[in-house]
Motif scaffolding. Structure first.
Motif, mmCIF file in Angstrom:
data_model
loop_
_atom_site.group_PDB
_atom_site.id
_atom_site.type_symbol
_atom_site.label_atom_id
_atom_site.label_comp_id
_atom_site.label_asym_id
_atom_site.label_seq_id
_atom_site.Cartn_x
_atom_site.Cartn_y
_atom_site.Cartn_z
ATOM 1 N N HIS A 174 0.907 -1.187 0.008
ATOM 2 C CA HIS A 174 -0.072 0.069 0.098
ATOM 3 C C HIS A 174 0.914 1.275 0.160
ATOM 4 N N THR A 175 0.239 2.227 -0.543
ATOM 5 C CA THR A 175 1.047 3.699 -0.170
ATOM 6 C C THR A 175 -0.010 4.263 0.866
ATOM 7 N N TYR A 176 0.579 4.011 2.011
ATOM 8 C CA TYR A 176 -0.043 4.763 3.375
ATOM 9 C C TYR A 176 0.028 6.196 3.448
ATOM 10 N N PHE A 177 -1.111 6.757 3.689
ATOM 11 C CA PHE A 177 -1.076 8.280 3.898
ATOM 12 C C PHE A 177 -1.187 8.392 5.551
ATOM 13 N N ILE A 178 -0.264 9.052 6.133
ATOM 14 C CA ILE A 178 -0.232 9.050 7.678
ATOM 15 C C ILE A 178 -0.550 10.571 8.104
ATOM 16 N N ASN A 179 -0.976 10.870 9.215
ATOM 17 C CA ASN A 179 -1.036 12.156 9.663
ATOM 18 C C ASN A 179 -1.111 11.953 11.380
ATOM 19 N N ILE A 180 0.025 12.487 11.888
ATOM 20 C CA ILE A 180 0.292 12.283 13.078
ATOM 21 C C ILE A 180 -0.061 13.828 13.940
ATOM 22 N N THR A 236 -6.182 2.720 1.961
ATOM 23 C CA THR A 236 -6.626 2.761 0.680
ATOM 24 C C THR A 236 -7.668 3.751 0.563
ATOM 25 N N PRO A 237 -7.910 4.303 -0.744
ATOM 26 C CA PRO A 237 -8.745 5.511 -0.811
ATOM 27 C C PRO A 237 -10.114 5.379 -0.044
ATOM 28 N N THR A 238 -10.462 4.424 0.279
ATOM 29 C CA THR A 238 -11.802 4.190 0.965
ATOM 30 C C THR A 238 -11.860 3.899 2.501
ATOM 31 N N SER A 239 -10.509 3.483 2.878
ATOM 32 C CA SER A 239 -10.292 2.771 4.350
ATOM 33 C C SER A 239 -9.274 3.622 4.999
ATOM 34 N N TYR A 240 -9.568 3.833 6.200
ATOM 35 C CA TYR A 240 -8.647 4.325 7.355
ATOM 36 C C TYR A 240 -8.918 4.148 8.648
#
Length: 147
Positions: free
Chosen positions: A43-49, A131-135
């Motif tokens: 996956h390409t994970y998008f992360i916000n901390i 994914t674009p639809t799951s976080y």
């Protein structure tokens, strides 16, 4: 540039910083109920901390943005998450590298580093989009500090 709105976490700190980043990583979920996710995939994970606190450090930062990126990006980008056996388990479902487990592991890594800082900031939220639809959003349960 990552353009994303994140769920807000309520806190009483004066400062809040948010660091966005993405990592490319592979994983597999070692459980038969995971279906196709039992196989290695990426996956390409998008992360916000989200980090909060009341006091700035000697350089005027709550935390230096670049230090947070280095801490997470350098450790996890282009790796197989299951290989990080200090954070993930093949036997304990509480430590499988699911999106939930990744969010919690990132929080553990960040908070361990923050605990070394004199100004004692707190990581109050980790957002991981798989994914674009799951976080998943991970928020630790902090005990009220007595003053």
């Amino acid at each position: 540039m990552i353009q994303q709105l994140y769920p807000q976490v309520q806190h009483n700190y004066q400062f809040e910083l948010n660091k966005d980043m993405h990592i490319a990583a592979a994983h597999f979920i070692p459980h038969e109920d995971a279906g196709k996710c039992q196989n290695v995939h990426g996956h390409t994970y998008f992360i916000n901390i989200t980090i909060a606190g009341d006091d700035l450090d000697d350089s005027g930062f709550l935390v230096n943005f670049s230090s947070i990126k280095k801490l997470i990006h350098n450790r996890f980008d282009h790796t197989i998450l299951n290989d990080h056996t200090e954070l993930f388990s093949k036997d304990d479902p509480n430590y499988f590298p699911t999106t939930e487990g990744v969010a919690k592991a990132i929080w553990e890594v960040v908070q361990k580093e923050l605990d070394t800082k004199a100004n004692k900031p707190k990581c109050v939220q980790v957002f991981v989009r798989e994914t674009p639809t799951s976080y998943v959003v991970f928020r630790p349960k902090y005990k009220e500090e007595k003053q």
